[in-house]
Design a protein around this motif. Structure first.
Motif, PDB file in Angstrom:
ATOM      1  N   LEU A  55       0.813  -1.227   0.000  1.00 14.93           N
ATOM      2  CA  LEU A  55       0.000   0.000   0.000  1.00 14.93           C
ATOM      3  C   LEU A  55       0.846   1.277   0.000  1.00 14.93           C
ATOM      4  N   ASN A  56       2.073   1.183   0.532  1.00 14.84           N
ATOM      5  CA  ASN A  56       2.893   2.392   0.706  1.00 14.84           C
ATOM      6  C   ASN A  56       2.980   3.297  -0.515  1.00 14.84           C
ATOM      7  N   PRO A  57       3.198   2.745  -1.732  1.00  9.52           N
ATOM      8  CA  PRO A  57       3.360   3.647  -2.885  1.00  9.52           C
ATOM      9  C   PRO A  57       2.138   4.522  -3.137  1.00  9.52           C
ATOM     10  N   TRP A  58       0.971   4.127  -2.639  1.00  6.80           N
ATOM     11  CA  TRP A  58      -0.250   4.906  -2.894  1.00  6.80           C
ATOM     12  C   TRP A  58      -0.477   5.967  -1.826  1.00  6.80           C
ATOM     13  N   PHE A  59       0.172   5.793  -0.672  1.00  6.58           N
ATOM     14  CA  PHE A  59      -0.156   6.647   0.475  1.00  6.58           C
ATOM     15  C   PHE A  59       1.009   7.476   0.991  1.00  6.58           C
ATOM     16  N   SER A  60       2.204   7.369   0.348  1.00  6.25           N
ATOM     17  CA  SER A  60       3.336   8.166   0.834  1.00  6.25           C
ATOM     18  C   SER A  60       2.998   9.646   0.655  1.00  6.25           C
ATOM     19  N   LYS A  61       3.744  10.495   1.367  1.00  4.88           N
ATOM     20  CA  LYS A  61       3.466  11.935   1.289  1.00  4.88           C
ATOM     21  C   LYS A  61       3.593  12.433  -0.153  1.00  4.88           C
ATOM     22  N   ASP A  62       4.656  11.995  -0.834  1.00  3.80           N
ATOM     23  CA  ASP A  62       4.864  12.451  -2.220  1.00  3.80           C
ATOM     24  C   ASP A  62       3.741  11.977  -3.132  1.00  3.80           C
ATOM     25  N   ALA A  63       3.350  10.713  -2.953  1.00  4.29           N
ATOM     26  CA  ALA A  63       2.293  10.164  -3.823  1.00  4.29           C
ATOM     27  C   ALA A  63       1.004  10.957  -3.636  1.00  4.29           C
ATOM     28  N   VAL A  64       0.678  11.241  -2.390  1.00  6.65           N
ATOM     29  CA  VAL A  64      -0.574  11.933  -2.103  1.00  6.65           C
ATOM     30  C   VAL A  64      -0.514  13.386  -2.593  1.00  6.65           C
ATOM     31  N   ASN A  65       0.625  14.023  -2.368  1.00 10.54           N
ATOM     32  CA  ASN A  65       0.745  15.442  -2.765  1.00 10.54           C
ATOM     33  C   ASN A  65       0.585  15.645  -4.270  1.00 10.54           C
ATOM     34  N   VAL A  75      -9.783   9.556  -6.766  1.00 12.48           N
ATOM     35  CA  VAL A  75      -8.561  10.035  -7.437  1.00 12.48           C
ATOM     36  C   VAL A  75      -7.360   9.177  -7.014  1.00 12.48           C
ATOM     37  N   VAL A  76      -7.187   9.008  -5.702  1.00 13.14           N
ATOM     38  CA  VAL A  76      -5.987   8.310  -5.202  1.00 13.14           C
ATOM     39  C   VAL A  76      -5.981   6.849  -5.652  1.00 13.14           C
ATOM     40  N   PHE A  77      -7.144   6.195  -5.570  1.00 13.19           N
ATOM     41  CA  PHE A  77      -7.187   4.768  -5.936  1.00 13.19           C
ATOM     42  C   PHE A  77      -7.268   4.576  -7.456  1.00 13.19           C
ATOM     43  N   GLY A  78      -7.538   5.674  -8.188  1.00 10.49           N
ATOM     44  CA  GLY A  78      -7.705   5.550  -9.640  1.00 10.49           C
ATOM     45  C   GLY A  78      -9.038   4.917 -10.014  1.00 10.49           C
ATOM     46  N   ARG A  79     -10.070   5.095  -9.171  1.00  8.38           N
ATOM     47  CA  ARG A  79     -11.374   4.466  -9.437  1.00  8.38           C
ATOM     48  C   ARG A  79     -12.511   5.483  -9.310  1.00  8.38           C
ATOM     49  N   PRO A  80     -12.505   6.532 -10.155  1.00  5.49           N
ATOM     50  CA  PRO A  80     -13.581   7.525 -10.058  1.00  5.49           C
ATOM     51  C   PRO A  80     -14.959   6.926 -10.356  1.00  5.49           C
ATOM     52  N   GLN A  81     -14.982   5.807 -11.098  1.00  2.57           N
ATOM     53  CA  GLN A  81     -16.275   5.190 -11.453  1.00  2.57           C
ATOM     54  C   GLN A  81     -17.014   4.639 -10.234  1.00  2.57           C
ATOM     55  N   PHE A 136      -2.901   9.543  15.200  1.00  2.60           N
ATOM     56  CA  PHE A 136      -2.735   8.625  14.073  1.00  2.60           C
ATOM     57  C   PHE A 136      -2.086   7.317  14.539  1.00  2.60           C
ATOM     58  N   GLY A 137      -2.138   7.047  15.839  1.00  5.49           N
ATOM     59  CA  GLY A 137      -1.536   5.830  16.359  1.00  5.49           C
ATOM     60  C   GLY A 137      -0.032   5.993  16.499  1.00  5.49           C
ATOM     61  N   TYR A 138       0.643   4.859  16.665  1.00  6.04           N
ATOM     62  CA  TYR A 138       2.085   4.911  16.894  1.00  6.04           C
ATOM     63  C   TYR A 138       2.690   3.561  16.527  1.00  6.04           C
ATOM     64  N   GLY A 139       3.926   3.614  16.004  1.00  7.98           N
ATOM     65  CA  GLY A 139       4.619   2.353  15.709  1.00  7.98           C
ATOM     66  C   GLY A 139       4.226   1.797  14.353  1.00  7.98           C
ATOM     67  N   ARG A 140       4.401   0.495  14.190  1.00  5.96           N
ATOM     68  CA  ARG A 140       4.280  -0.081  12.838  1.00  5.96           C
ATOM     69  C   ARG A 140       2.853  -0.004  12.277  1.00  5.96           C
ATOM     70  N   HIS A 141       1.837   0.057  13.148  1.00  2.54           N
ATOM     71  CA  HIS A 141       0.459   0.155  12.631  1.00  2.54           C
ATOM     72  C   HIS A 141      -0.022   1.597  12.520  1.00  2.54           C
ATOM     73  N   SER A 142       0.885   2.565  12.722  1.00  3.11           N
ATOM     74  CA  SER A 142       0.407   3.964  12.674  1.00  3.11           C
ATOM     75  C   SER A 142      -0.231   4.219  11.306  1.00  3.11           C
ATOM     76  N   CYS A 143      -1.114   5.207  11.287  1.00  4.65           N
ATOM     77  CA  CYS A 143      -2.018   5.390  10.149  1.00  4.65           C
ATOM     78  C   CYS A 143      -1.280   5.595   8.824  1.00  4.65           C
ATOM     79  N   ILE A 144      -1.560   4.726   7.872  1.00  8.16           N
ATOM     80  CA  ILE A 144      -0.928   4.869   6.550  1.00  8.16           C
ATOM     81  C   ILE A 144      -1.590   6.007   5.771  1.00  8.16           C
ATOM     82  N   GLY A 145      -2.814   6.393   6.176  1.00  8.07           N
ATOM     83  CA  GLY A 145      -3.554   7.433   5.446  1.00  8.07           C
ATOM     84  C   GLY A 145      -3.374   8.828   6.025  1.00  8.07           C
ATOM     85  N   MET A 146      -2.399   8.990   6.938  1.00  9.42           N
ATOM     86  CA  MET A 146      -2.294  10.293   7.618  1.00  9.42           C
ATOM     87  C   MET A 146      -1.980  11.449   6.658  1.00  9.42           C
ATOM     88  N   HIS A 147      -1.153  11.211   5.646  1.00  7.07           N
ATOM     89  CA  HIS A 147      -0.831  12.309   4.717  1.00  7.07           C
ATOM     90  C   HIS A 147      -2.064  12.671   3.889  1.00  7.07           C
TER      91      HIS A 147
END
Ligand code: HEM
Length: 341
Positions: free
Chosen positions: A52-62, A100-106, A279-290
């Motif tokens: 999931l990381n490539p879809w939710f990184s700060k750069d990807a989202v920005n 937009v982010v998921f590429g599924r506007p339909q 946004f939680g903490y540690g390895r499960h911290s929120c991937i959607g925070m950005h």
């Protein structure tokens, strides 16, 4: 019920997956698969999260900023006298951004039809997940026939440890990215506009200093704690894996811990360092925070560039049922605002 409270204590437990394991399944009333990567420990957690990381990184989202701005502008430009924020601004904005982010506007119209909670709650207070099951089944069947490169298309052909994901793993990943950023972000956007309706000084400062908006959003994530608690299996207390004993990590208590956060009941624009666990903490911290922060930032920037003053109308339905923290809104069922200037 064991609840772990306090900023340092929750951080410690969130790191300690050997004693506080995420190997569990919640929402047994509405799903028969795990939400992933949330409900699994390493090493599988790391492998699934990496997908999931490539879809939710700060750069990807920005990269989607301009499109998000167009969406927010078009929604906010349509408001004239009164507006219901939770559905007509927050939820509409969020589902379109996910499109937009998921590429599924339909799929946006269908996601919107589910409402803010993903599960549909009927008049008797019973939650249902059939609509989501039907959606996931159809979506992944269609993807088998017609492969795509959108997020769900990529999950459909993804592999971990040299094997394809199982059907339930695909459902669990898709479910969580649809569910994780809905009611939480609705609460964040509604909470920001609710606070600013009542605080003219903060409104004025933010209107003329848009660069302070990101810190304000962090402070509202702290104050609101949109996801107040999450559970873990309390490994030391569990004798029978079929009947796990749970411990709850109280993110809200961490965010109201005065040993970590000065005057935690106050919403401050100049807090500076803000060690919140919203946004939680540690390895499960929120991937959607950005993504969540960008959505809220763009909505607030455009809202404040257009409006100077608004008030909360009495037909709004806010709940304050966090027992110990009953000064924090736990839910915005309806936030009706009157636009003044
Ligand atoms: C203000 C908005 C949000 C808040 C307050 C929030 C809060 C949280 C928290 C506290 C966790 C940690 C859960 C735990 O440790 O058990 C979490 C995890 C997660 N969130 Fe968010 N969230 C927000 C928005 C989003 C968005 C927009 C998405 C995606 C569209 C998202 C997807 C996820 C996922 C996939 C996880 C699991 C991460 C993992 O297990 O590695 N969240 N969120």
């Amino acid at each position: 019920m064991k609840i772990i409270k306090g900023n340092a204590e929750v951080r410690k437990a969130a790191r300690d997956y050997e004693n506080y394991s995420s190997d569990l399944q919640g929402d047994l009333d509405v799903r028969d698969y795990k939400q992933l990567p949330l409900e699994v420990d390493p090493p599988d957690h790391t492998l699934l999260r990496d997908l999931l990381n490539p879809w939710f990184s700060k750069d990807a989202v920005n990269q989607h900023s301009a499109e998000f701005r167009t969406l927010a502008t078009s929604l906010i430009d349509s408001f004239t006298d009164e507006v219901e924020i939770t559905r007509d601004l927050a939820l509409k904005m969020i589902v379109q951004c996910l499109g937009v982010v998921f590429g599924r506007p339909q799929d946006v119209e269908e996601w919107f039809s589910w409402g803010p909670d993903t599960w549909i709650t009927d008049e008797d207070g019973i939650r249902h997940g059939d609509h989501l099951d039907r959606y996931l089944k159809k979506t992944f069947e269609d993807l088998d026939e017609n492969p795509t490169t959108d997020l769900f298309g990529v999950l459909n052909t993804a592999e971990i440890s040299g094997r394809p994901l199982t059907r339930k793993e695909k459902y669990g990943m898709a479910n969580l990215v649809l569910a994780g950023g809905r009611d939480t972000v609705v609460k964040l956007i509604s909470g920001c506009l609710w606070h600013l309706a009542n605080n003219s000084e903060h409104r004025k400062i933010l209107k003329s200093n848009a660069e302070l908006i990101p810190d304000f959003i962090s402070e509202m994530v702290r104050f609101l704690s949109p996801l107040p608690m999450m559970h873990r299996v309390d490994v030391q207390e569990t004798d029978d894996a079929a009947q796990p004993k749970y411990a709850w990590l109280s993110f809200i208590s961490a965010n109201q811990d005065e040993t970590a956060i000065a005057d935690p009941k106050e919403i401050k624009l100049d807090r500076g360092a803000n060690p919140h666990l919203g946004f939680g903490y540690g390895r499960h911290s929120c991937i959607g925070m950005h993504l969540a922060q960008l959505e809220a930032k763009i909505v607030l920037e455009i809202w404040l560039s257009k409006f100077s003053s608004w008030e909360v109308l009495p037909e709004s339905e806010l709940f304050f049922d966090f027992e110990e923290y009953n000064f924090i809104p736990s839910r915005f069922h309806k936030l009706k605002l009157k636009l003044i200037s």
